[in-house]
Design a protein around this motif. Structure first.
Motif, PDB file in Angstrom:
ATOM      1  N   ARG A 111      15.232  59.213  36.039  1.00 29.77           N
ATOM      2  CA  ARG A 111      16.098  57.928  35.792  1.00 29.77           C
ATOM      3  C   ARG A 111      16.621  57.274  36.893  1.00 29.77           C
ATOM      4  N   LEU A 112      17.129  57.912  38.013  1.00 34.22           N
ATOM      5  CA  LEU A 112      17.230  57.588  39.303  1.00 34.22           C
ATOM      6  C   LEU A 112      16.094  56.832  39.904  1.00 34.22           C
ATOM      7  N   VAL A 113      15.077  57.494  39.873  1.00 31.09           N
ATOM      8  CA  VAL A 113      13.707  56.947  40.542  1.00 31.09           C
ATOM      9  C   VAL A 113      13.269  55.408  39.667  1.00 31.09           C
ATOM     10  N   HIS A 114      13.552  55.699  38.435  1.00 31.49           N
ATOM     11  CA  HIS A 114      12.964  54.384  37.509  1.00 31.49           C
ATOM     12  C   HIS A 114      14.181  53.296  37.798  1.00 31.49           C
ATOM     13  N   ARG A 115      15.376  53.563  37.869  1.00 29.37           N
ATOM     14  CA  ARG A 115      16.453  52.526  38.093  1.00 29.37           C
ATOM     15  C   ARG A 115      16.083  51.827  39.470  1.00 29.37           C
ATOM     16  N   LEU A 116      16.029  52.577  40.371  1.00 32.62           N
ATOM     17  CA  LEU A 116      15.757  52.326  41.918  1.00 32.62           C
ATOM     18  C   LEU A 116      14.419  51.105  41.823  1.00 32.62           C
ATOM     19  N   LYS A 117      13.414  51.781  41.270  1.00 33.93           N
ATOM     20  CA  LYS A 117      11.965  50.925  41.420  1.00 33.93           C
ATOM     21  C   LYS A 117      11.770  49.890  40.683  1.00 33.93           C
ATOM     22  N   ASN A 162       9.958  48.065  49.263  1.00 36.50           N
ATOM     23  CA  ASN A 162       9.347  49.323  49.029  1.00 36.50           C
ATOM     24  C   ASN A 162      10.297  50.551  48.974  1.00 36.50           C
ATOM     25  N   GLN A 163      10.515  51.195  47.676  1.00 37.01           N
ATOM     26  CA  GLN A 163      11.460  52.154  47.477  1.00 37.01           C
ATOM     27  C   GLN A 163      11.295  53.152  48.540  1.00 37.01           C
ATOM     28  N   ALA A 164      10.193  53.471  49.165  1.00 35.37           N
ATOM     29  CA  ALA A 164       9.886  54.658  50.135  1.00 35.37           C
ATOM     30  C   ALA A 164      10.831  54.390  51.629  1.00 35.37           C
ATOM     31  N   MET A 165      10.613  53.008  51.793  1.00 34.88           N
ATOM     32  CA  MET A 165      11.360  52.539  52.844  1.00 34.88           C
ATOM     33  C   MET A 165      12.725  52.651  52.914  1.00 34.88           C
ATOM     34  N   LEU A 166      13.185  52.238  51.692  1.00 36.10           N
ATOM     35  CA  LEU A 166      14.678  52.203  51.525  1.00 36.10           C
ATOM     36  C   LEU A 166      15.284  53.618  51.747  1.00 36.10           C
ATOM     37  N   LEU A 167      14.282  54.694  51.091  1.00 37.94           N
ATOM     38  CA  LEU A 167      14.766  55.961  51.093  1.00 37.94           C
ATOM     39  C   LEU A 167      14.657  56.655  52.608  1.00 37.94           C
ATOM     40  N   ALA A 168      13.667  56.141  53.308  1.00 33.36           N
ATOM     41  CA  ALA A 168      13.458  56.628  54.402  1.00 33.36           C
ATOM     42  C   ALA A 168      14.823  56.289  55.290  1.00 33.36           C
TER      43      ALA A 168
END
Length: 279
Positions: A111-117, A162-168
């Motif tokens: 759910r968290l990944v879905h809401r972010l992306k 890019n969600q990976a960029m935000l998480l990084a």
């Protein structure tokens, strides 16, 4: 009714303008009165912003030791022997050196990944990144640079971030580790990975990543922390790590928010999780 809605909208806008003029603590207090904090996963009321409610917190399954030191996959039993590798890591060693993930990819993590992306909840990246920082603290401390897994340019245009960029950025905040998205490029449009076997995923990603020529001098001899949102079978991580190593990196570790666990296996299963929405 329209008049009431318009008045409420003007009040909210005025409150936001006032909050923007206040120092941090006062701003947060005012916004908390107008917009009470809610659970980042389900939206239920919480006592603190950017937190999980008790029900969602109980559903979170953090990945803790004992786990495979190569894949970061949890063992069912603690044998009391440090540095163990899983059968999957020994039978089919990954291209990357080590992988770590904060959570198992269960309902709350999904759910968290879905809401972010897909729901543009970019504010969730801070809480998710903090969990990743805890899980990957050893990798972050030993890395020379962090590289987010890049998106294909049209997908980036469609999604706008890019969600990976935000998480990084959030996972490495305060560590002094630089985030360099330009060290790796996605040069091939691949079809969606959902539903593909592990072998088909690897074939789909063949040649998908490349280190730009101009970036090679900055990459040479450096230990890279590759960051993504979810590790499913490891195909994306392997393909990206292979490109980074060919581009001159000394080693590549992988850090993700969540990792798929199916029937006690991670990174080796043939099945992939069903999407919550179309990519």
């Amino acid at each position: 009714m329209n008049g009431q809605a318009g008045a409420a909208s003007r009040i909210r806008r005025g409150t936001l303008r006032l909050a923007a003029s206040l120092p941090g603590a006062a701003r947060d207090a005012l916004l908390g009165l107008v917009y009470p904090p809610t659970c980042i996963a389900c939206g239920a009321a919480t006592g603190l912003p950017h937190a999980l409610c008790p029900a969602c917190w109980r559903g979170v399954r953090f990945i803790e030791r004992p786990y495979c030191e190569r894949l970061g996959t949890p063992f069912a039993v603690d044998l009391g022997v440090p540095g163990l590798l899983s059968p999957a890591a020994m039978a089919d060693p990954p291209v990357f050196a080590r992988a770590r993930a904060a959570l198992r990819y269960d309902a709350t993590a999904k759910r968290l990944v879905h809401r972010l992306k897909y729901e543009d909840r970019l504010d969730l990246a801070a809480a998710m990144g903090a969990m990743m920082a805890r899980a990957g603290r050893e990798l972050i401390a030993e890395a020379d640079v962090a590289v987010p897994v890049p998106l294909w340019r049209w997908r980036l245009w469609w999604r706008r971030f890019n969600q990976a960029m935000l998480l990084a950025r959030h996972a490495t905040r305060g560590s002094g580790l630089a985030v360099a998205p330009d060290l790796l490029a996605r040069v091939k449009r691949t079809r969606p990975q959902v539903g593909l076997s592990r072998a088909a995923r690897a074939e789909n990603l063949q040649g998908a990543f490349r280190v730009p020529e101009a970036a090679r001098p900055r990459l040479a001899g450096r230990r890279v922390l590759l960051v993504d949102d979810v590790i499913t079978t490891g195909s994306t991580a392997n393909a990206a790590a292979r490109a980074l190593l060919r581009g001159g990196a000394a080693a590549v570790d992988v850090l993700a928010f969540a990792c798929v666990v199916q029937d006690g296996r991670v990174l080796g299963g043939e099945a992939a999780p069903e999407p919550l929405t179309a990519p």
